[in-house]
Design a protein around this motif. Structure first.
Motif, PDB file in Angstrom:
ATOM      1  N   LEU A 128      32.862  42.012  41.037  1.00  0.00           N
ATOM      2  CA  LEU A 128      33.014  42.898  39.877  1.00  0.00           C
ATOM      3  C   LEU A 128      33.523  42.147  38.656  1.00  0.00           C
ATOM      4  N   LEU A 146      25.658  47.719  36.760  1.00  0.00           N
ATOM      5  CA  LEU A 146      26.519  48.898  36.781  1.00  0.00           C
ATOM      6  C   LEU A 146      25.845  50.083  36.103  1.00  0.00           C
ATOM      7  N   GLU A 173      38.657  39.601  46.005  1.00  0.00           N
ATOM      8  CA  GLU A 173      38.188  40.903  45.533  1.00  0.00           C
ATOM      9  C   GLU A 173      38.002  41.907  46.670  1.00  0.00           C
ATOM     10  N   SER A 176      39.780  45.139  45.706  1.00  0.00           N
ATOM     11  CA  SER A 176      39.273  45.723  44.454  1.00  0.00           C
ATOM     12  C   SER A 176      37.868  46.280  44.662  1.00  0.00           C
ATOM     13  N   LEU A 177      37.039  45.590  45.460  1.00  0.00           N
ATOM     14  CA  LEU A 177      35.709  46.120  45.769  1.00  0.00           C
ATOM     15  C   LEU A 177      35.814  47.410  46.582  1.00  0.00           C
ATOM     16  N   ASP A 179      38.350  49.505  46.683  1.00  0.00           N
ATOM     17  CA  ASP A 179      38.910  50.567  45.834  1.00  0.00           C
ATOM     18  C   ASP A 179      37.860  51.112  44.875  1.00  0.00           C
ATOM     19  N   TRP A 180      37.062  50.227  44.296  1.00  0.00           N
ATOM     20  CA  TRP A 180      36.020  50.655  43.357  1.00  0.00           C
ATOM     21  C   TRP A 180      34.995  51.538  44.053  1.00  0.00           C
ATOM     22  N   CYS A 181      34.553  51.120  45.233  1.00  0.00           N
ATOM     23  CA  CYS A 181      33.573  51.925  45.967  1.00  0.00           C
ATOM     24  C   CYS A 181      34.151  53.289  46.342  1.00  0.00           C
ATOM     25  N   GLU A 184      34.123  55.520  43.323  1.00  0.00           N
ATOM     26  CA  GLU A 184      32.781  55.918  42.885  1.00  0.00           C
ATOM     27  C   GLU A 184      32.000  56.673  43.960  1.00  0.00           C
TER      28      GLU A 184
END
Length: 334
Positions: A128, A146, A173, A176-177, A179-181, A184
């Motif tokens: 990311l 994105l 990451e 962070s990956l 958490d982002w998934c 979303e």
């Protein structure tokens, strides 16, 4: 009813992955060389030939069709092919039509894909961080991907992120990956890097990050609950108790997943690879073009499935990469 496709190890073949092009608008370092020599266009199957081949497989019991590349959405007029395949969804012969994409063209095609009956897709995304994304894809722009993911979600397509685990690149990451998934509403699958293609300046031994180690790191922060769920592919899944999200692991090296293999791979030139990790293949282009009679084509498909091996031989030793394939991942179609 025609007899289904059964391989020598009593596995029913119900899943076909089809590469519609070897071309891509990225040059990911673990997938292809920066200066790739692509196939002459005259060697590629036409969209009509791809339709006929896929339809033959569906007539023999294939229920899941995944379109790959290269990047499938860079193939000229590719929506013509998706629209043709959607008739098998309408008839009920095909249960799922999906694709794996780098996401670069999704903003253009998401609505069309949804109209063709595509309900979920896999997007390959390893970082990311824009600068790291540019480095690993060589030619890609993170924001474009994105935007494509957001367009797919607006079109009602469920997105799953596929991330290749790369030591020294995206280890930092991991959370962070995830958490982002989670934020979303996307599932996430990690994939061990595979020894395929000309390694060039890329040292796969240095890149290799065992998913056993990755999973152990996840378990330091989350409670992992193993799931029995399978989606027709090689991934094994866990649920993160704290977020409810699903995380997949594709582990061709630390865990050989061949015992339940139900899939074969068709290249854009009509070569059928019965195993991702073996060089043996069958040429279906010749019988496809020999006549308009599908009986000969179906016989060729059955003969190919009869040669499907029990499994692959990928292995990383301390000193060398074993079981390495000479062909690029983009040639076989992921």
């Amino acid at each position: 009813m025609k007899a289904p496709l059964i391989d020598p190890f009593a596995r029913a073949i119900s899943y076909l992955r089809v590469s519609v092009t070897d071309r891509c608008d990225f040059r990911c370092v673990y997938c292809m060389a920066e200066n790739m020599t692509f196939l002459p266009k005259k060697e590629l199957l036409t969209l009509e030939e791809l339709d006929r081949l896929c339809s033959a497989f569906i007539g023999l019991g294939v229920e899941k069709l995944r379109i790959t590349g290269g990047e499938p959405l860079v193939r000229r007029d590719i929506m013509t092919f998706f629209r043709a395949m959607s008739r098998h969804l309408d008839s009920g012969a095909l249960q799922e039509l999906t694709l794996t994409t780098n996401g670069s063209q999704l903003a253009r095609f998401a609505d069309d894909l949804a109209a063709c009956g595509v309900r979920r897709i896999n997007v390959s995304l390893d970082t990311l961080v824009p600068e790291k994304f540019a480095a690993i894809t060589r030619w890609g722009r993170l924001e474009q991907v994105l935007d494509g993911i957001r367009a797919a979600q607006r079109a009602g397509i469920r997105v799953k992120i596929n991330t290749v685990a790369l030591k020294g690149f995206n280890e930092d990451e991991l959370f962070s990956l995830a958490d982002w998934c989670a934020a979303e509403g996307m599932d996430l699958t990690f994939i061990e890097v595979m020894p395929m293609g000309d390694l060039g300046n890329e040292d796969r031994l240095d890149q290799y990050w065992s998913l056993r180690d990755l999973r152990a790191r996840l378990a330091e922060r989350f409670t992992l609950v193993d799931l029995a769920e399978r989606t027709g592919g090689p991934a094994r899944y866990v649920r993160l108790e704290e977020t409810g999200q699903k995380i997949g692991f594709i582990t061709p090296l630390t865990h050989n997943f061949c015992e339940s293999c139900n899939r074969v791979r068709l290249t854009c030139t009509g070569q059928l690879y019965m195993c991702l990790g073996q060089e043996d293949m069958a040429d279906l282009r010749a019988p496809l073009r020999a006549s308009g009679d599908d009986a000969g084509l179906e016989d060729a498909i059955r003969r190919a499935i009869a040669l499907k091996p029990k499994g692959h031989d990928f292995d990383y030793s301390r000193q060398a990469v074993a079981g390495q394939m000479s062909r690029h991942m983009s040639h076989t179609g992921g």
